[in-house]
Design an enzyme around this catalytic site. Structure first.
Site, PDB file in Angstrom:
ATOM      1  N   GLU A  75       0.870  -1.133   0.097  1.00 34.05           N
ATOM      2  CA  GLU A  75       0.043   0.056  -0.003  1.00 34.05           C
ATOM      3  C   GLU A  75       0.888   1.134   0.117  1.00 34.05           C
ATOM      4  OE1 GLU A  75      -3.206  -0.338  -0.661  1.00 34.05           O
ATOM      5  OE2 GLU A  75      -3.312  -2.263   0.130  1.00 34.05           O
ATOM      6  N   TYR A 236     -14.637 -16.520 -15.527  1.00 36.55           N
ATOM      7  CA  TYR A 236     -14.018 -16.911 -14.321  1.00 36.55           C
ATOM      8  C   TYR A 236     -13.593 -18.283 -14.218  1.00 36.55           C
ATOM      9  CZ  TYR A 236     -12.322 -15.944  -9.744  1.00 36.55           C
ATOM     10  OH  TYR A 236     -11.579 -15.821  -8.689  1.00 36.55           O
ATOM     11  N   LYS A 245      -6.984 -20.479 -10.075  1.00 35.40           N
ATOM     12  CA  LYS A 245      -7.501 -21.165  -8.766  1.00 35.40           C
ATOM     13  C   LYS A 245      -7.376 -22.661  -8.723  1.00 35.40           C
ATOM     14  CE  LYS A 245      -8.684 -17.064  -7.024  1.00 35.40           C
ATOM     15  NZ  LYS A 245      -8.141 -16.687  -5.822  1.00 35.40           N
ATOM     16  N   VAL A 275     -17.797  -7.028  -3.595  1.00 38.26           N
ATOM     17  CA  VAL A 275     -17.542  -5.874  -4.232  1.00 38.26           C
ATOM     18  C   VAL A 275     -15.990  -5.804  -3.289  1.00 38.26           C
ATOM     19  CG1 VAL A 275     -17.637  -3.474  -4.569  1.00 38.26           C
ATOM     20  CG2 VAL A 275     -19.674  -5.022  -4.447  1.00 38.26           C
ATOM     21  N   THR A 276     -14.878  -5.896  -4.175  1.00 39.00           N
ATOM     22  CA  THR A 276     -13.624  -5.531  -3.550  1.00 39.00           C
ATOM     23  C   THR A 276     -12.936  -4.842  -4.886  1.00 39.00           C
ATOM     24  OG1 THR A 276     -12.509  -7.673  -4.167  1.00 39.00           O
ATOM     25  CG2 THR A 276     -13.520  -7.603  -2.006  1.00 39.00           C
TER      26      THR A 276
HETATM   27  P1  NAD Z   1      -8.336  -7.193  -2.209  1.00 36.60           P
HETATM   28  O1  NAD Z   1      -7.776  -6.585  -3.854  1.00 36.60           O
HETATM   29  O2  NAD Z   1      -9.322  -6.667  -1.650  1.00 36.60           O
HETATM   30  O3  NAD Z   1      -6.962  -7.577  -1.472  1.00 36.60           O
HETATM   31  C1  NAD Z   1      -5.585  -7.933  -2.083  1.00 36.60           C
HETATM   32  C2  NAD Z   1      -4.623  -7.798  -0.912  1.00 36.60           C
HETATM   33  O4  NAD Z   1      -3.276  -8.364  -1.498  1.00 36.60           O
HETATM   34  C3  NAD Z   1      -4.335  -6.614  -0.526  1.00 36.60           C
HETATM   35  O5  NAD Z   1      -4.107  -6.635   1.006  1.00 36.60           O
HETATM   36  C4  NAD Z   1      -3.069  -5.934  -1.164  1.00 36.60           C
HETATM   37  O6  NAD Z   1      -2.447  -4.876  -0.563  1.00 36.60           O
HETATM   38  C5  NAD Z   1      -2.274  -7.209  -1.087  1.00 36.60           C
HETATM   39  N1  NAD Z   1      -1.347  -7.300  -2.243  1.00 36.60           N
HETATM   40  C6  NAD Z   1      -1.523  -7.226  -3.462  1.00 36.60           C
HETATM   41  N2  NAD Z   1      -0.228  -7.309  -4.095  1.00 36.60           N
HETATM   42  C7  NAD Z   1       0.783  -7.564  -3.188  1.00 36.60           C
HETATM   43  C8  NAD Z   1       1.920  -7.730  -3.144  1.00 36.60           C
HETATM   44  N3  NAD Z   1       2.613  -7.792  -4.360  1.00 36.60           N
HETATM   45  N4  NAD Z   1       2.508  -7.681  -1.900  1.00 36.60           N
HETATM   46  C9  NAD Z   1       1.971  -7.608  -0.631  1.00 36.60           C
HETATM   47  N5  NAD Z   1       0.497  -7.524  -0.890  1.00 36.60           N
HETATM   48  C10 NAD Z   1      -0.088  -7.271  -1.982  1.00 36.60           C
HETATM   49  O7  NAD Z   1      -8.681  -8.611  -3.039  1.00 36.60           O
HETATM   50  P2  NAD Z   1      -9.802  -9.694  -2.323  1.00 36.60           P
HETATM   51  O8  NAD Z   1     -11.071  -9.565  -3.240  1.00 36.60           O
HETATM   52  O9  NAD Z   1     -10.002  -9.466  -1.044  1.00 36.60           O
HETATM   53  O10 NAD Z   1      -9.080 -11.062  -2.621  1.00 36.60           O
HETATM   54  C11 NAD Z   1      -8.455 -11.809  -1.648  1.00 36.60           C
HETATM   55  C12 NAD Z   1      -8.374 -13.152  -2.214  1.00 36.60           C
HETATM   56  O11 NAD Z   1      -9.889 -13.511  -2.160  1.00 36.60           O
HETATM   57  C13 NAD Z   1      -8.072 -13.323  -3.875  1.00 36.60           C
HETATM   58  O12 NAD Z   1      -7.348 -15.102  -3.687  1.00 36.60           O
HETATM   59  C14 NAD Z   1      -9.495 -13.515  -4.518  1.00 36.60           C
HETATM   60  O13 NAD Z   1      -9.385 -14.175  -5.622  1.00 36.60           O
HETATM   61  C15 NAD Z   1     -10.167 -14.224  -3.446  1.00 36.60           C
HETATM   62  N6  NAD Z   1     -11.736 -14.283  -3.638  1.00 36.60           N
HETATM   63  C16 NAD Z   1     -12.098 -13.061  -3.851  1.00 36.60           C
HETATM   64  C17 NAD Z   1     -13.642 -12.785  -4.001  1.00 36.60           C
HETATM   65  C18 NAD Z   1     -14.194 -11.658  -4.339  1.00 36.60           C
HETATM   66  O14 NAD Z   1     -15.380 -11.555  -4.810  1.00 36.60           O
HETATM   67  N7  NAD Z   1     -13.591 -10.517  -4.124  1.00 36.60           N
HETATM   68  C19 NAD Z   1     -14.316 -14.134  -3.764  1.00 36.60           C
HETATM   69  C20 NAD Z   1     -13.808 -15.304  -3.602  1.00 36.60           C
HETATM   70  C21 NAD Z   1     -12.502 -15.069  -3.393  1.00 36.60           C
END
Ligand code: NAD
Ligand code: NA
Length: 397
Positions: A75, A236, A245, A275-276
């Site tokens: 960040e 996806y 995945k 939503v992220t």
């Molecule tokens: P997000 O973008 O909110 O969070 C990503 C995190 O990774 C953040 O803390 C970011 O700082 C960190 N990050 C990214 N690159 C980095 C790096 N090089 N070094 C250190 N930190 C780093 O994403 P999210 O949606 O919370 O996703 C997290 C996991 O959950 C992923 O594997 C995603 O596929 C999975 N997931 C997401 C959803 C969804 O709908 N959002 C659903 C199921 C699973």
């Protein structure tokens, strides 16, 4: 500085420190309202701890189980005249709240894919915690520099084999249109996406943590995956990201082997679509989420990241039952994937147009969640006031 949202497509370029703190506080209050998790984790490393599911995992561990947490993320702090990233402010607010509650929390800001950050994290665990009993792996990134070869990989979000045409929405305007996405042209697009979002880096983390002796006996590790409905399969689950995945999920037995002599265990948890910052970048998915929110809210089974992660900890990893599927995965997408939910969404999917979207979907909820990610649209915050950014930034260091 007065901070207002500035968006470019699915990206928001600004973040509001007090709004992000509000977001964190709301999540903490939710976890506290659910009571303490009996026999929960005590010393936790969260990789990807600043936003989304990783942040919610960190909050669930700290405030649901009094766990000491080390959070790793990538960040940016604010600078003169320019706000930092939401994940920075979330983490600063989290650390402040943890400190007030007497719960250990430290953060490492840097590239989690690198050997250097792994080393730095291990040193911090050795110095402050000795060992960790849970490692949450929640990275979502568009690129990764491989620590052994130096090769920089970029992931792509594409179908494989045939072009994919379906509805999509611009969530700012509510315009529903058809989008056609060409399939990958080269195998390298698939391989690169696997290199970024597959399981190799998770395995590297566990190998290094184990070699350094900082994994406790009985340590658990969990990484997050997604499946979703058939209508998003081409983009996806059967697309490039789905191949990554698959690779992540196939890493579970490999990590289980690594953890065997420690009596440790690894899991993938399949989470709900939410939503992220990461999910808003995927075409078609935001329209699906808007319809899903509508259906799940009507049925009173809607959850956000914090509800999902609190439930994962309390009812799957540390209580209740793992309830693994036939592939050995934890499924907290169980309510999303319910037959009645999916058939209702599928019906709305056929009907939805630019004209009826506000009425038949929860696009308003999608937008609010999106702006909330960056600390905007909280009723309790007066966005016309100067933001006290510098104190918030200072508290992380
Ligand atoms: P997000 O973008 O909110 O969070 C990503 C995190 O990774 C953040 O803390 C970011 O700082 C960190 N990050 C990214 N690159 C980095 C790096 N090089 N070094 C250190 N930190 C780093 O994403 P999210 O949606 O919370 O996703 C997290 C996991 O959950 C992923 O594997 C995603 O596929 C999975 N997931 C997401 C959803 C969804 O709908 N959002 C659903 C199921 C699973
Ligand atoms: Na995350």
């Amino acid at each position: 500085m007065i901070i207002q949202p500035r968006t470019r497509g699915f990206i928001c370029l600004t973040s509001h420190p007090e709004g992000c703190a509000e977001n964190v506080k709301t999540q903490i209050e939710y976890v506290k309202s659910k009571g303490q998790i009996v026999n929960g984790p005590k010393k936790v490393l969260v990789i990807g701890a600043s936003t989304g599911f990783g942040l919610a995992s960190r909050i669930s561990a700290a405030f649901g189980s009094n766990a000491a947490t080390i959070g790793v993320f990538f960040e940016k702090p604010g600078t003169e005249g320019r706000p930092g990233t939401a994940g920075w402010y979330n983490s600063a607010a989290f650390e402040e709240q943890a400190k007030q509650a007497g719960i250990y929390a430290k953060s490492i800001n840097g590239d989690a894919f690198s050997d250097e950050i792994k080393k730095e994290t291990i040193e911090l665990i050795k110095k402050d915690l000795g060992q960790v009993d849970l490692v949450v792996y929640s990275l979502a990134s568009p690129r990764r520099t491989h620590p052994k070869t130096g090769v920089a990989y970029a992931s792509v979000l594409k179908p494989i084999g045939e072009p994919f045409t379906n509805k999509t929405v611009d969530f700012h305007t509510g315009v529903v249109s058809n989008i056609s996405i060409d399939p990958v042209k080269e195998q390298s697009d698939i391989d690169n996406t696997i290199a970024v979002m597959g399981g190799e880096d998770w395995k590297f983390w566990i190998e290094d943590l184990k070699a350094a002796g900082v994994l406790a006996n009985g340590a658990k590790t969990v990484a997050y995956s997604y499946i979703g409905p058939e209508l998003t399969y081409p983009i996806y689950r059967n697309g490039t990201i789905g191949m990554a995945k698959n690779d992540l999920e196939a890493t579970v037995p490999v990590i289980n082997d690594l953890l065997k002599d420690l009596n440790g265990v690894s899991y993938v948890s399949v989470n709900k679509a939410l939503v992220t910052q990461s999910s808003s970048a995927i075409p078609v998915v935001p329209l699906y989420i808007s319809l899903l929110y509508k259906v799940m809210k009507e049925k009173n089974i809607h959850e956000g990241c914090i509800e999902q992660m609190q439930r994962l900890f309390a009812d799957r990893l540390y209580g209740g039952s793992l309830a693994l599927d036939t592939e050995g995965r934890i499924r907290v997408d169980d309510w999303e994937m319910r037959e009645d939910v999916q058939s209702a969404v599928a019906k709305l999917w056929e009907e939805v147009t630019s004209e009826n979207i506000e009425a038949i979907s929860d696009l308003a909820g999608y937008r609010k969640d999106f702006f909330n990610l960056f600390g905007f649209e909280f009723d309790s915050i007066d966005y016309t006031l100067e933001s006290d950014e510098l104190t918030t930034v200072a508290s992380l260091k």
